[in-house]
Design a protein around this motif. Sequence first.
Motif, mmCIF file in Angstrom:
data_model
loop_
_atom_site.group_PDB
_atom_site.id
_atom_site.type_symbol
_atom_site.label_atom_id
_atom_site.label_comp_id
_atom_site.label_asym_id
_atom_site.label_seq_id
_atom_site.Cartn_x
_atom_site.Cartn_y
_atom_site.Cartn_z
ATOM 1 N N ARG A 1 0.865 -1.188 0.000
ATOM 2 C CA ARG A 1 0.000 0.000 0.000
ATOM 3 C C ARG A 1 0.897 1.232 0.000
ATOM 4 O O ARG A 1 1.674 1.439 0.929
ATOM 5 N N ALA B 1 1.489 5.476 -0.569
ATOM 6 C CA ALA B 1 0.992 6.854 -0.636
ATOM 7 C C ALA B 1 2.116 7.737 -1.158
ATOM 8 O O ALA B 1 3.272 7.604 -0.749
ATOM 9 N N ASP C 1 -1.948 6.070 -3.900
ATOM 10 C CA ASP C 1 -2.861 7.192 -3.706
ATOM 11 C C ASP C 1 -2.023 8.457 -3.595
ATOM 12 O O ASP C 1 -0.938 8.459 -2.994
ATOM 13 N N LYS D 1 -4.371 11.177 -12.152
ATOM 14 C CA LYS D 1 -4.521 11.066 -10.697
ATOM 15 C C LYS D 1 -5.074 12.362 -10.095
ATOM 16 O O LYS D 1 -4.632 13.456 -10.433
ATOM 17 N N GLN E 1 -5.811 13.749 -2.953
ATOM 18 C CA GLN E 1 -6.559 14.069 -1.743
ATOM 19 C C GLN E 1 -5.864 15.270 -1.097
ATOM 20 O O GLN E 1 -4.653 15.252 -0.899
ATOM 21 N N TYR F 1 -1.145 3.057 5.042
ATOM 22 C CA TYR F 1 -0.161 2.762 4.005
ATOM 23 C C TYR F 1 1.103 2.142 4.583
ATOM 24 O O TYR F 1 1.517 2.458 5.702
#
Length: 386
Positions: free
Chosen positions: A7, A9, A36, A55, A58, A91
């Motif tokens: 995961r 980030a 992300d 992309k 956030q 993450y």
Amino acid sequence: MSLKPLRVAIVHDWLVTYAGAERVLREMLTLYPQADLFAVVDFLSDADRERLLGKQAQTTFIQNLPWARKKYRGYLPLMPLAIEQLDLSAYDLVLSSSHAVAKGVLTGPDQLHICYCYTPIRYAWDLQHQYLRESGLKGWKGALARLMLHYIRLWDARTALGVDHFVADSAYIARRVRKVYRREAAVIYPPVAVDSFPLREDKEDFYLAASRLVPYKRLDLIVAAFRSLPDKRLVLIGDGPEMDKIRALAGANVEILGYQPDAVLRDHLQRARALIFAAEEDFGILPVEAQACGTPVIAYGRGGVRETVLEGQTGVFFEEQSAEAIVAAVQGFEALPTFSPAACRANAEGFSEERFRRDFAALVSARWREFQEGARCHQMVDSGGQ
């Protein structure tokens, strides 16, 4: 070893345009498409977002503050607070792409944080006095700015402790990381799209300068130098707040084209006798693009350009930012044997996008393996102590 997907980030300072830092970000996203994306604000145009593989970041509460789209830099005092509100606890791997606040995200002991550092915050550290002079802040506004920058320095130094590994975009910046944070940094040069700048062997009899017209780029010195070189032709590409000053300095041998699209800049880089570069940059993409075109560089010999231009082979340096030094450098350049376009191109190819992806992926993989091995060792020690 865990078999679950990694995961990831990726945290970027802010997304408002597509420039050098965003080229690095694009390569990170290419390497880790599952990642992300996070940023203080995200106001990218649709065209620029496509360059970042579509992309959407956030963002923080600054995204919704008044005038944030145009005046986001004015919210710098709030950015440390804002970046710390991003919740990255889900993450495994956090990659920060940072020249300001991105490295200040909060991470835990079970997360690996690698920071690709373009520079410690320049206007808060060794360039504070230059920044205050150029901004014209005086009186109570100047005092407030000094207080704010003092606070930023304290926060910046503290948050460096939360980074597991630093990667600098040049050896020059690695030295700044060591000076400011007392941390060592690996060096991986930024990606340059050298394949988009084809080699051209034949050159024309003009010199080129290209940049946004802002004070630290020192285009004024280049233009002033060519007043003393009336038999030499200079073409200047770029626009910005110093345009009126530059026009007032320019003689008849200086052609100012203003802002031009990439294709026009590339055409001039291919045809120019040499690029003249007077700024002190952390890395400096333009000199590499010029060399990719087979065009040598006449540059101020400080900063990252010392690592991207081979003195006497792909360019020459001048040692002070003055019109007189530039005049002497141009004259010295013309007294030397002809520079090889092929040698310039060969040097530029060492800074390609492919090279960045290979080196960055290898570094992250090695650091991740070390991190996992360290975690397993700690678990074994803990289990043995129960």
